[in-house]
Design an enzyme around this catalytic site. Sequence first.
Site, PDB file in Angstrom:
ATOM      1  N   LYS A   1       1.231  20.660 115.764  1.00 31.16           N
ATOM      2  CA  LYS A   1       2.358  21.183 116.717  1.00 31.16           C
ATOM      3  C   LYS A   1       2.145  22.761 115.677  1.00 31.16           C
ATOM      4  O   LYS A   1       2.787  22.957 116.215  1.00 31.16           O
ATOM      5  CB  LYS A   1       2.990  19.616 116.191  1.00 31.16           C
ATOM      6  CG  LYS A   1       2.794  19.516 117.165  1.00 31.16           C
ATOM      7  CD  LYS A   1       3.797  18.002 117.676  1.00 31.16           C
ATOM      8  CE  LYS A   1       3.178  16.998 118.368  1.00 31.16           C
ATOM      9  NZ  LYS A   1       4.048  16.055 119.196  1.00 31.16           N
TER      10      LYS A   1
ATOM     11  N   LYS B   1      -7.503  14.860 123.680  1.00 38.69           N
ATOM     12  CA  LYS B   1      -6.627  13.440 124.311  1.00 38.69           C
ATOM     13  C   LYS B   1      -5.707  13.681 125.074  1.00 38.69           C
ATOM     14  O   LYS B   1      -5.604  14.828 125.109  1.00 38.69           O
ATOM     15  CB  LYS B   1      -5.539  13.268 122.641  1.00 38.69           C
ATOM     16  CG  LYS B   1      -4.588  13.292 122.675  1.00 38.69           C
ATOM     17  CD  LYS B   1      -3.397  13.108 121.470  1.00 38.69           C
ATOM     18  CE  LYS B   1      -2.685  13.537 121.398  1.00 38.69           C
ATOM     19  NZ  LYS B   1      -1.380  13.594 120.260  1.00 38.69           N
TER      20      LYS B   1
ATOM     21  N   LYS C   1       1.109  14.338 126.955  1.00 36.97           N
ATOM     22  CA  LYS C   1       1.865  14.439 128.177  1.00 36.97           C
ATOM     23  C   LYS C   1       2.100  15.915 128.108  1.00 36.97           C
ATOM     24  O   LYS C   1       2.806  16.824 129.464  1.00 36.97           O
ATOM     25  CB  LYS C   1       3.096  14.190 127.180  1.00 36.97           C
ATOM     26  CG  LYS C   1       3.133  12.674 127.588  1.00 36.97           C
ATOM     27  CD  LYS C   1       4.395  11.983 127.050  1.00 36.97           C
ATOM     28  CE  LYS C   1       4.642  11.427 125.554  1.00 36.97           C
ATOM     29  NZ  LYS C   1       5.286  10.921 125.171  1.00 36.97           N
TER      30      LYS C   1
HETATM   31  P1  TYM Z   1       4.519   9.328 122.376  1.00 39.13           P
HETATM   32  O1  TYM Z   1       5.885   9.098 122.981  1.00 39.13           O
HETATM   33  O2  TYM Z   1       3.476  10.647 122.156  1.00 39.13           O
HETATM   34  O3  TYM Z   1       3.421   8.735 122.374  1.00 39.13           O
HETATM   35  C1  TYM Z   1       3.573   6.970 122.504  1.00 39.13           C
HETATM   36  C2  TYM Z   1       2.458   6.261 122.702  1.00 39.13           C
HETATM   37  O4  TYM Z   1       1.764   6.353 123.587  1.00 39.13           O
HETATM   38  C3  TYM Z   1      -0.076   6.349 122.819  1.00 39.13           C
HETATM   39  N1  TYM Z   1      -0.655   7.573 123.513  1.00 39.13           N
HETATM   40  C4  TYM Z   1      -1.754   7.546 123.187  1.00 39.13           C
HETATM   41  N2  TYM Z   1      -2.531   6.176 123.277  1.00 39.13           N
HETATM   42  C5  TYM Z   1      -4.539   5.970 123.987  1.00 39.13           C
HETATM   43  N3  TYM Z   1      -4.406   8.141 124.005  1.00 39.13           N
HETATM   44  C6  TYM Z   1      -3.801   8.473 124.294  1.00 39.13           C
HETATM   45  N4  TYM Z   1      -4.495  10.117 124.869  1.00 39.13           N
HETATM   46  C7  TYM Z   1      -2.528   8.657 123.410  1.00 39.13           C
HETATM   47  N5  TYM Z   1      -1.151   9.330 123.503  1.00 39.13           N
HETATM   48  C8  TYM Z   1      -0.172   8.858 123.491  1.00 39.13           C
HETATM   49  C9  TYM Z   1       0.909   7.103 120.759  1.00 39.13           C
HETATM   50  O5  TYM Z   1       0.107   6.736 119.800  1.00 39.13           O
HETATM   51  C10 TYM Z   1       2.208   5.893 120.682  1.00 39.13           C
HETATM   52  O6  TYM Z   1       1.876   4.653 120.658  1.00 39.13           O
HETATM   53  N6  TYM Z   1       5.900   9.300 117.706  1.00 39.13           N
HETATM   54  C11 TYM Z   1       5.851   8.368 118.523  1.00 39.13           C
HETATM   55  C12 TYM Z   1       7.274   7.989 118.660  1.00 39.13           C
HETATM   56  C13 TYM Z   1       7.742   6.782 117.732  1.00 39.13           C
HETATM   57  C14 TYM Z   1       7.219   5.484 117.669  1.00 39.13           C
HETATM   58  C15 TYM Z   1       7.877   5.032 116.668  1.00 39.13           C
HETATM   59  C16 TYM Z   1       6.293   4.821 117.727  1.00 39.13           C
HETATM   60  C17 TYM Z   1       8.454   7.162 117.223  1.00 39.13           C
HETATM   61  N7  TYM Z   1       9.261   6.258 116.098  1.00 39.13           N
HETATM   62  C18 TYM Z   1       7.791   4.160 115.551  1.00 39.13           C
HETATM   63  C19 TYM Z   1       5.818   3.849 116.790  1.00 39.13           C
HETATM   64  C20 TYM Z   1       7.554   3.176 115.648  1.00 39.13           C
HETATM   65  C21 TYM Z   1       5.311   9.762 119.560  1.00 39.13           C
HETATM   66  O7  TYM Z   1       5.389  10.894 119.626  1.00 39.13           O
HETATM   67  O8  TYM Z   1       5.018   8.902 120.762  1.00 39.13           O
END
Ligand code: TYM
Length: 327
Positions: free
Chosen positions: A111, A192, A195
């Site tokens: 990023k 991947k 969003k």
């Molecule tokens: P975020 O908001 O980017 O994504 C939310 C969840 O979706 C999963 N994900 C995917 N899984 C499979 N294939 C993909 N292409 C894909 N893109 C996204 C992510 O792995 C995630 O599980 N840092 C985290 C948010 C967070 C969090 C936490 C998660 C903050 N605090 C505590 C767990 C526990 C994030 O940016 O997810």
Amino acid sequence: MTRVFSGIKPTGNVHLGNLFGALTRWVDDQHRADSIYCVVDLHALTVPQDPAELREATLRLAQILLAVGIDPSVSTLFVQSHVPEHTEGAWLMECTAAFGELRRMTQFKDKSDKADFVSGGLFTYPALMAADILLYDTDEVPVGDDQRQHVELARDLAERFNSRYGPTFTVPRATFPAAGARIMDLQDPTSKMSKSEDQAPGTILFLDEPAAIEKKLKRAVTDTEAEVRYDVAAKPGVSNLLSILGAATGRTPEEAAQGYTQYGPLKTDAAAAVIERLAPMQERFRELAADPAETARILAAGAEKARAVAAATLTRAKDHIGLLPPG
Ligand code: TYM
């Protein structure tokens, strides 16, 4: 009882990767574990946000989580900034994490290479995420594969804190789905699905209409062979279609490959399966979107429940690290 905690950022649109990598398992987990789910709005602030859009996106994401099937009568659903213990816990984690450890996070490297403005928060983000997890005595963190390194860091920080100051935090572990831990972009199956690729032909969005889903899957990049087999290195496009079909139908990608000899029928069936999974969720989302006050009420009750747990853990951690309790 097992404690499950996970979070999702209110940035961009929810897509199939979020759904299959994380959200559908959040729904399953809530029936066997004490589950706490969070819309992590503070994490969204690591890059500049439009204030009105962020507020709107936070509410909409909570509605999507409810529409996917998070049941507030069994799970706790809340917004991260409603529970101030997260930011305080993050400071304890920042002071537990080593600079070099944070610098090695691959998501920060990716990023920060792309961004014009790299905030301090983008760098310390994994410490906030560790606090999110550790404040709830979490056993399991259902996430997609891209969060593996961050959950590993949370484990390391919990262990380090416990060994320095005595038993304080439960050491969590990440859990991953049998299919869909890493859903790839349909046009570039070596990246991947994400969003940030808004309106991109390679991303299927939660709110996409059936015609758009069919079109995107029909145009998905495959390869010049004509053999259907799950082999991510040699056949990333076809393997991605099998992950999608598997995740949508509750099977592994290898099981989903059975019986296919051509790409056309695989794409058609993957589209039909995704449309069938999404349709009732989209319908529920429209109903929930019509009643924002109800969602606000659910989030307020969730924050109250979450705060009681987080405050107890934080008090313990502050005590163990040597902060003088207020008179
Ligand atoms: P975020 O908001 O980017 O994504 C939310 C969840 O979706 C999963 N994900 C995917 N899984 C499979 N294939 C993909 N292409 C894909 N893109 C996204 C992510 O792995 C995630 O599980 N840092 C985290 C948010 C967070 C969090 C936490 C998660 C903050 N605090 C505590 C767990 C526990 C994030 O940016 O997810």
